[in-house]
Design a protein around this motif. Structure first.
Motif, PDB file in Angstrom:
ATOM      1  N   SER A  66       0.827  -1.203   0.000  1.00  0.00           N
ATOM      2  CA  SER A  66       0.000   0.000   0.000  1.00  0.00           C
ATOM      3  C   SER A  66       0.862   1.254   0.000  1.00  0.00           C
ATOM      4  O   SER A  66       0.496   2.260  -0.600  1.00  0.00           O
TER       5      SER A  66
ATOM      6  N   PHE B 228       3.781   1.472  -1.436  1.00  0.00           N
ATOM      7  CA  PHE B 228       4.393   1.610  -2.761  1.00  0.00           C
ATOM      8  C   PHE B 228       3.369   1.717  -3.876  1.00  0.00           C
ATOM      9  O   PHE B 228       3.737   1.714  -5.043  1.00  0.00           O
TER      10      PHE B 228
ATOM     11  N   SER C   8      -1.627   4.903  -5.534  1.00  0.00           N
ATOM     12  CA  SER C   8      -2.565   5.837  -4.936  1.00  0.00           C
ATOM     13  C   SER C   8      -2.163   6.255  -3.535  1.00  0.00           C
ATOM     14  O   SER C   8      -2.909   6.935  -2.865  1.00  0.00           O
TER      15      SER C   8
ATOM     16  N   PRO D  23      -0.608   8.558  -0.815  1.00  0.00           N
ATOM     17  CA  PRO D  23      -0.256   9.969  -0.831  1.00  0.00           C
ATOM     18  C   PRO D  23       1.248  10.143  -0.700  1.00  0.00           C
ATOM     19  O   PRO D  23       1.931   9.313  -0.115  1.00  0.00           O
TER      20      PRO D  23
ATOM     21  N   ASP E   8       3.128  12.108   1.001  1.00  0.00           N
ATOM     22  CA  ASP E   8       3.837  12.273   2.271  1.00  0.00           C
ATOM     23  C   ASP E   8       4.005  10.947   3.001  1.00  0.00           C
ATOM     24  O   ASP E   8       4.953  10.768   3.768  1.00  0.00           O
ATOM     25  N   ILE E   9       3.114   9.987   2.720  1.00  0.00           N
ATOM     26  CA  ILE E   9       3.346   8.651   3.275  1.00  0.00           C
ATOM     27  C   ILE E   9       4.569   8.037   2.614  1.00  0.00           C
ATOM     28  O   ILE E   9       5.417   7.436   3.274  1.00  0.00           O
TER      29      ILE E   9
ATOM     30  N   HIS F  66       7.639   9.584   3.994  1.00  0.00           N
ATOM     31  CA  HIS F  66       7.898   9.132   5.367  1.00  0.00           C
ATOM     32  C   HIS F  66       8.596   7.783   5.352  1.00  0.00           C
ATOM     33  O   HIS F  66       9.603   7.567   6.037  1.00  0.00           O
ATOM     34  N   TYR F  67       8.065   6.868   4.552  1.00  0.00           N
ATOM     35  CA  TYR F  67       8.673   5.541   4.527  1.00  0.00           C
ATOM     36  C   TYR F  67      10.009   5.540   3.799  1.00  0.00           C
ATOM     37  O   TYR F  67      10.909   4.779   4.141  1.00  0.00           O
TER      38      TYR F  67
ATOM     39  N   PHE G 109      12.139   7.874   3.952  1.00  0.00           N
ATOM     40  CA  PHE G 109      13.083   8.325   4.971  1.00  0.00           C
ATOM     41  C   PHE G 109      13.493   7.169   5.868  1.00  0.00           C
ATOM     42  O   PHE G 109      14.679   6.987   6.169  1.00  0.00           O
TER      43      PHE G 109
ATOM     44  N   GLN H  66      11.257  15.433   3.757  1.00  0.00           N
ATOM     45  CA  GLN H  66       9.962  15.520   3.078  1.00  0.00           C
ATOM     46  C   GLN H  66       9.875  16.787   2.248  1.00  0.00           C
ATOM     47  O   GLN H  66       9.296  16.790   1.165  1.00  0.00           O
TER      48      GLN H  66
ATOM     49  N   TYR I  32      13.316   2.755  15.685  1.00  0.00           N
ATOM     50  CA  TYR I  32      11.960   2.423  15.309  1.00  0.00           C
ATOM     51  C   TYR I  32      11.515   1.107  15.903  1.00  0.00           C
ATOM     52  O   TYR I  32      10.353   0.857  16.054  1.00  0.00           O
TER      53      TYR I  32
ATOM     54  N   ARG J 138      -6.135   5.898   5.666  1.00  0.00           N
ATOM     55  CA  ARG J 138      -5.080   5.531   4.740  1.00  0.00           C
ATOM     56  C   ARG J 138      -3.988   6.576   4.654  1.00  0.00           C
ATOM     57  O   ARG J 138      -2.934   6.332   4.131  1.00  0.00           O
ATOM     58  N   GLU J 139      -4.284   7.813   5.129  1.00  0.00           N
ATOM     59  CA  GLU J 139      -3.279   8.838   4.951  1.00  0.00           C
ATOM     60  C   GLU J 139      -2.296   8.917   6.100  1.00  0.00           C
ATOM     61  O   GLU J 139      -1.497   9.839   6.152  1.00  0.00           O
ATOM     62  N   TYR J 140      -2.390   7.990   7.042  1.00  0.00           N
ATOM     63  CA  TYR J 140      -1.419   8.001   8.125  1.00  0.00           C
ATOM     64  C   TYR J 140      -0.380   6.918   7.865  1.00  0.00           C
ATOM     65  O   TYR J 140      -0.711   5.811   7.484  1.00  0.00           O
ATOM     66  N   PRO J 141       0.895   7.233   8.101  1.00  0.00           N
ATOM     67  CA  PRO J 141       1.932   6.208   7.888  1.00  0.00           C
ATOM     68  C   PRO J 141       2.015   5.239   9.048  1.00  0.00           C
ATOM     69  O   PRO J 141       2.950   5.250   9.823  1.00  0.00           O
TER      70      PRO J 141
ATOM     71  N   LYS K 127      -3.935   1.165  11.888  1.00  0.00           N
ATOM     72  CA  LYS K 127      -4.969   1.825  11.105  1.00  0.00           C
ATOM     73  C   LYS K 127      -6.340   1.325  11.509  1.00  0.00           C
ATOM     74  O   LYS K 127      -7.311   2.078  11.519  1.00  0.00           O
TER      75      LYS K 127
END
Lengths: 207, 729
Positions: A112, A114, A117, A119, A121-122, A125-126, A128, A190, B69, B100-103, B109
């Motif tokens: 998800s 990679f 769809s 976003p 910034d996700i 984040h990953y 990084f 970012q 982490y 879905r927009e949170y990492p 989730k």
């Protein structure tokens, strides 16, 4: 109808199209009568198929709850040729004993992030986290050096010389280190990646 | 403030009160360090607080800790829900972001979603409705987007090309797909507004008819036009010749301008002004192409406006976005490693070269500038040679193809196609000369590539211009008085627009034939030779690379021909659509089977912008010949919709005269100088305003950067003070 029972906004789809449904609800979330259909839909998704192929035949039945060892994950064609394969397994694995094995949920997490769809910034984040080789929350010189070496290849002749590496790292820090502390933290990363036109098109894996 | 939130501990999900206390306790246990914070940890937390990107970002609390982490992963399932509350409280007024927009991992989730759903009971009805409606709207938009993506042409093919060859080559195929769509839309436009009414009125469908008003004030000899349409039984090769050169039976079809000799089409009592429709459809397709290209290129352009740095070549872009995660083939991965290494080394070398150039002495500079001047003179000489060759070939071809007595099929076809052949040769030889000459000019490698490309672009597009210019010089060459009365050479070119249309048609067909022949007779034999013959020179030659820029220039050249030719031949976009459709498959097969990947790949982002800029240049260059034909050269009196007007443009003032007086005065006012000059000044003012705004934004960005830097210095200073204070209490 099944989709309406599930919150579609839970997870992005891992690759386009209705045949791949990464949206899952854990058992217990769905009312009893739809659990059977849930498993049917699950079984037909391409992510599930690819994941269960990694397991030996006898364990394929409850692929949802088994963990696949790292060596098996790395046989996937999408990861096989990737220089960041070990970091990817490390970042997405939720295994407690540090062996970087991945469950089906970790696999879906990876897909998800990679996916097309997700976003940006996700993704950043990953990215990084993947580039942070020593897991200290910042990209310092050593991390950048390892990153560049990953990019240029593993052999001795494919590495940059020391002078070139110094020059390159100096340029990277000049462009991205805003507070001039010699390291790149998450927000600086970012920020610089949001201005990078190639990032979203290159940071994706399509099954 | 943000720090306090982190230290206090997770807020619990309101709907989950039962184990909240234990969760809090456990969370506090895992998050609070066992002993009083050491200075190092305090410094870490302080510095780490800088990492919070946005107040509503759920990931912020975790990153702030700047811990490894792994331990976080253990406590995720517990602290996740607590941290998930953060954005809920802060962003209470906003619609909650979907999970879905949170990492976060899937487990987290799920909890977040449970929290959000449980929360819905506790907020007011209005907010509830807002939230659910925005969620359903997003769902609907996603569905629509997904459906549209199914309709995308060649989606799977382009994905597979991207996986095997990278994003640079994929951008070429996406560009090709864009041109197919553009040509198709232009065809629909011209067909529905020009061809369809003509066909309907000519065949009398739906009780329609057409009128050809008799011409007044025109010499009768100008109006004589006898195209050799259907000549009954002829030899087969005449048909083939006609098909390939647009003469004969093809000349009288709706493919060319001469078919549209209609002044008005009548559907019962409704009058359809075909000349006006023809002209307006031309303007419409030019405007449509311009707007669509600008819309597509806006993304790449935006980057350049805010920052002066050359974004497309920045090091961060190359390093952080360098690896194509789509690559699945180990060989392709190896090539990618090598190309990345090469790219990085080239850029670093270029930087060193720039510093060297800055240190040049006066004598060296003089030498280099005079050398460059000399080479530019050679380039201009080469260009003039090409242009002169095209001019002579066109004149020769026009003079001899009108000589009907020549019945030798091949020779006739050769003469017809002579301008196309000369243009193709010029397009092939000139770039080779340019890439040879540029080595002596001592530019940096990136600038070398750009300059050669610009010169090649100029050669290709200017060749078309020279062809058209030589055609016009033939058409408007008038020796006799009778000829001057018509305004063009009525004997040889009674319907000169059809002639021009035929030349464009020939150029397009020939372009396609050359492409096909190149693939069949050069690429595949070369591949066979390289695979089966193992002698040294053959292996050293090897397979050809897929040169993205050369291929792109080819298709842009074809597109420019289409734009210019559509006015003279309204069905040309249909031919262009079919041509690009076939080219996609030809290029794809050629790429997969006969090419080796390029050693110096162009990046996808800079390629996209470059293709669109060159396409825009082609469009602007297409405006010039079209503008001259429409507004300056007298339209032919023997055929076409503009027979009763002096020039094609004259239909617009004529139509305006038919408007009511008020509207006429308004339109005349807009076209007069009294309006144009103030309008121009206002546009200039607006432009200056935006430039000033952009400059102000740039300055603000600089100031903010400096502020960030100072804050970090402040923090380090404070940490030092704390350390000292701790050491000497």
């Amino acid at each position: 109808m099944l989709l309406e029972l599930w919150e579609r906004g839970c997870l992005p789809l891992c690759s386009g199209g209705k045949s791949c449904l990464c949206c899952l609800c854990p058992e217990g979330c769905l009312p009893r009568r739809s659990r059977h259909r849930a498993s049917l839909v699950l079984a037909s998704s391409s992510a599930y198929k690819r994941f269960s192929e990694l397991l030996p035949k006898e364990e394929r039945e409850n692929a949802c709850s088994t963990r696949v060892p790292k060596s098996q994950i790395l046989t996937l064609p999408e990861l096989r040729a990737n220089p960041f394969q070990h970091r990817i397994c490390r970042v997405f694995s939720t295994s407690d004993n540090g062996d970087d094995s991945m469950s089906f949920e970790d696999f879906l997490d990876m897909l998800s992030v990679f996916s097309d769809s997700a976003p940006s910034d996700i993704k950043s984040h990953y990215a990084f986290r993947i580039f942070d080789f020593d897991d200290d929350g910042t990209l310092d010189r050593k991390d950048l050096e390892k990153l560049v070496n990953c990019l240029t290849g593993q052999g001795e002749e494919s590495r940059l010389s020391n002078a070139e590496m110094e020059q390159l790292i100096r340029n990277i820090l000049e462009e991205s280190d805003i507070d001039k502390d010699g390291t790149i933290n998450l927000s600086e990363f970012q920020h610089v990646v949001s201005r990078s036109p190639d990032f979203t098109s290159s940071f994706k894996i399509i099954l | 403030m943000e720090q306090d939130q982190a230290a206090v501990g997770p807020r619990t999900c309101r709907g989950d009160r039962s184990d909240s206390r234990s969760v809090e306790a456990e969370a506090r246990r895992t998050e609070k360090p066992p002993s009083s914070p050491t200075v190092g940890e305090l410094a870490q937390t302080l510095l780490g607080a800088r990492q919070a990107p946005a107040p509503g970002d759920c990931a912020a609390p975790r990153c702030r800790r700047s811990r490894p982490y792994r331990p976080l992963l253990k406590s995720q399932s517990r602290s996740g829900e607590g941290q998930a509350r953060g954005p809920e409280e802060e962003g209470g007024e906003l619609a909650a972001r979907p999970a879905r927009e949170y990492p976060l991992t899937i487990a987290e989730k799920r909890r977040l979603r449970d929290c959000q759903q449980a929360d819905i009971k506790y907020i007011s009805g209005w907010k509830q409705w807002k939230r659910t409606s925005s969620k359903s709207l997003k769902k609907v938009l996603n569905e629509v987007r997904e459906l549209l993506s199914f309709l995308e042409l060649w989606r799977h093919d382009i994905h597979s090309i991207e996986g095997k060859f990278g994003t640079g080559i994929q951008s070429y195929f996406s560009f090709l797909r864009f041109l197919v769509l553009l040509n198709f839309i232009i065809f629909i436009l011209m067909f529905s507004f020009v061809t369809l009414p003509s066909i309907i009125s000519k065949y009398g469908i739906f009780n329609s008819s057409f009128t050809k008003t008799p011409l007044k004030n025109i010499e009768p000899h100008c109006t004589v036009y006898k195209p050799s349409g259907n000549m009954g039984l002829v030899y087969f090769y005449t048909y083939l010749k006609d098909l390939l050169s647009g003469t004969g039976f093809l000349e009288v079809t709706s493919l060319f301008y001469g078919y549209y000799t209609i002044d008005a089409a009548w559907l019962r009592i409704l009058r359809y002004n075909l000349p006006l429709a023809y002209l307006l459809a031309t303007f419409a397709y030019l405007a449509l192409s311009l707007l669509w290209i600008i819309k597509r290129s806006v993304e790449g352009f935006k980057q350049n406006l805010v920052h002066d740095e050359d974004q497309f070549q920045s090091y961060c872009n190359k390093v952080f976005a360098g690896w194509d995660f789509c690559i699945t083939d180990p060989n392709a991965a190896q090539l990618k490693h090598r190309s990345l290494q090469y790219e990085l080394q080239t850029d670093l070398e270029e930087e060193r070269l720039k510093r060297k150039i800055a240190d040049r002495t006066m004598k060296e500079k003089l030498r280099i500038y005079s050398l460059r001047l000399f080479i530019n003179i050679i380039v201009i000489a080469v260009l003039s040679g090409c242009f002169y060759a095209i001019y002579r070939a066109t004149v020769f071809s026009q003079e001899n193809s009108n000589d009907v007595s020549n019945t030798n099929f091949q020779a006739n076809l050769l003469v017809q196609y002579l301008p196309s052949i000369v243009i193709t040769l010029a397009n092939f030889i000139a770039p080779q000369i340019f890439s040879f000459l540029i080595r002596f000019e001592d530019y940096s490698p990136a600038f070398e590539i750009r300059l050669t490309l610009m010169r090649c672009v100029f050669v290709r597009l200017a060749n078309i211009g020279v062809l058209l210019f030589s055609l016009w010089s033939q058409i408007s060459y008038c020796a006799t008085d009778e000829c001057k009365a018509c305004g063009y050479n009525y004997e040889l070119y009674p319907c000169w627009e059809s002639e021009v249309g035929q030349e464009m048609y020939k150029l397009m067909i020939f372009d396609f034939i050359i492409l096909l022949a190149g693939t069949l007779f050069v690429d595949f034999p070369r591949k066979l030779l390289v695979t089966h013959c193992s002698c040294k020179p053959v292996q050293w030659c090897g397979l050809q690379e897929f040169g993205i820029s050369d291929n792109v220039l080819e298709i842009i050249y074809g597109q420019t021909i289409c734009w210019i030719g559509t006015f003279f031949s309204p069905l040309l976009p249909a031919i262009a659509t079919i041509k690009y459709f076939l080219i996609f498959y030809i290029k794809k097969i050629s790429l997969i089977h006969t090419r080796k990947p390029a050693a110096r790949p162009i990046r996808a982002s800079s390629s996209n912008f470059f293709f669109l800029v060159v396409l825009l240049i082609g469009l602007v260059l297409a405006f010039i010949p079209l503008g001259i034909s429409i507004a300056y050269i007298p339209s032919s009196k023997a055929c076409g919709p503009f027979r009763s007007f002096n020039t094609s443009w004259a239909v617009v003032p004529d139509t305006i005269l038919g408007f009511p007086t008020g509207l006429q005065q308004v339109l005349h006012g807009i076209a007069s100088e009294a309006f144009a000059v103030p309008f121009f000044m206002v546009i200039c003012l607006i432009m200056f305003y935006f430039i000033a705004l952009a400059g102000a934004h740039k300055r603000v960005v600089e100031q903010l950067r400096e502020q960030l830097m100072m804050e970090s210095h402040d923090k380090l200073f404070l940490i030092r003070k704390i350390t000292e204070a701790q050491r000497h209490p």
